[in-house]
Write an enzyme that holds these catalytic residues in place. Structure first.
Site, PDB file in Angstrom:
ATOM      1  N   PRO A  24       0.829  -1.202   0.000  1.00  0.00           N
ATOM      2  CA  PRO A  24       0.000   0.000   0.000  1.00  0.00           C
ATOM      3  C   PRO A  24       0.865   1.253   0.000  1.00  0.00           C
ATOM      4  O   PRO A  24       1.862   1.334   0.704  1.00  0.00           O
ATOM      5  CB  PRO A  24      -0.787  -0.127   1.310  1.00  0.00           C
ATOM      6  CG  PRO A  24      -0.825  -1.592   1.584  1.00  0.00           C
ATOM      7  CD  PRO A  24       0.486  -2.123   1.091  1.00  0.00           C
ATOM      8  N   GLU A  25       0.479   2.228  -0.815  1.00  0.00           N
ATOM      9  CA  GLU A  25       1.226   3.476  -0.887  1.00  0.00           C
ATOM     10  C   GLU A  25       0.506   4.536  -0.052  1.00  0.00           C
ATOM     11  O   GLU A  25      -0.511   4.272   0.587  1.00  0.00           O
ATOM     12  CB  GLU A  25       1.388   3.898  -2.341  1.00  0.00           C
ATOM     13  CG  GLU A  25       2.213   2.891  -3.145  1.00  0.00           C
ATOM     14  CD  GLU A  25       2.606   3.416  -4.527  1.00  0.00           C
ATOM     15  OE1 GLU A  25       2.535   4.632  -4.751  1.00  0.00           O
ATOM     16  OE2 GLU A  25       2.984   2.591  -5.368  1.00  0.00           O
TER      17      GLU A  25
END
Length: 288
Positions: A2-3
């Site tokens: 996840p960014e």
């Protein structure tokens, strides 16, 4: 992994349930995740109130009444599920990908005074949790070498010029350097470079003032659009309510190798190259 937009989406999902609530009970169902839980993890949380839910780069931060901060990282597959007092968990929308539920990977459960239960599920256990004194947060091992926030007031063309001055490293590598700008990841760097019309392989130190200003603007735009859309639907990532994100449907270049470039008046084709072992998607016709 996840960014930043995904982590910000999770923060916004957790905030209404957690802020102002007290930990009535904490279940740590194993001694560790990626790292061992801090000493007396359950005891130090139980009875404390969550004053606020914040984020630093890709870390979630729960500010506690004890003077400590609950630091949480999702790793590759970590996600939070929120169960309402009536037992209902929402999963709205039509999902591009489905992730099978598996309670065997429910490793931590927070039971809150408002009746909500927050479950941390992590198949690969690359995520982690820590407790850090609030006064020493920025100098802790998690944040002491971390760069500026891309959604904060620090990011500007002048800041990018200063950070990249004299750097021969490829522009994409410089943007992924967490010691310069914290929280940017592969997906959104590819998207920002395309919108800014900048080639990923050019030397970071060659940006003009005008190009740096344009890059700062599009970085913020891409991240804010992704947050508003709920992040990106990629493999294991989910929102806190179980639903998947939709920003991937707006990708201009990421994972679109061989497709036409969608930049106005550009007739180029999206290409893929490998930089430092990671895929870069770009258009050589409009990115220079």
């Amino acid at each position: 992994m996840p960014e930043l937009p995904e982590v910000e989406t999770v923060r916004r999902g957790l905030e209404p349930a957690m802020t102002g609530a007290r930990f009535v009970a904490v279940e740590a169902r194993r001694p560790d995740l990626r790292f061992p839980f801090p000493v007396d993890f359950v005891k130090r949380l139980t009875g404390e109130t969550i004053l606020s839910m914040g984020r630093r780069a890709k870390y979630l931060l729960g500010d506690l009444s004890s003077g400590e901060v609950l630091v949480m990282h999702l790793g590759m597959t970590g996600r939070f599920l929120i169960t309402a007092p009536d037992g209902h968990v929402d999963e709205p929308g039509e999902f591009a990908n489905e992730v099978k539920e598996d309670a065997r990977h429910d490793h931590v459960v927070f039971r809150l005074s408002n009746g909500f239960a927050i479950t941390y599920n992590d198949v690969r256990r690359f995520g982690f949790m820590d407790l850090v004194p609030r006064a020493g947060l920025e100098t802790s091992r998690h944040f002491k070498a971390m760069g500026i926030e891309p959604l904060g007031n620090e990011l500007s063309g002048d800041a990018i010029e200063r950070l990249f001055e004299g750097k021969a490293a490829p522009l994409k590598a410089a943007l992924l350097d967490q010691g310069l700008i914290a929280g940017l990841g592969n997906i959104y760097v590819c998207e920002a470079l395309n919108r800014a019309g900048l080639a990923p392989e050019r030397a970071a130190g060659t940006l003009t003032g005008k190009q740096a200003a344009r890059l700062a603007t599009v970085i913020r735009d891409v991240l804010e659009e992704a947050v508003a859309a709920g992040g990106s639907t990629l493999k294991d990532y989910r929102h806190t309510d179980g639903s998947l994100g939709y920003f991937q449907h707006r990708f201009r270049v990421y994972d679109r190798e061989g497709e036409p470039c969608t930049t106005p008046r550009c007739k180029g084709t999206i290409e893929r190259l490998v930089q430092a072992g990671r895929s870069t998607y770009w258009c050589r016709s409009c990115q220079t």
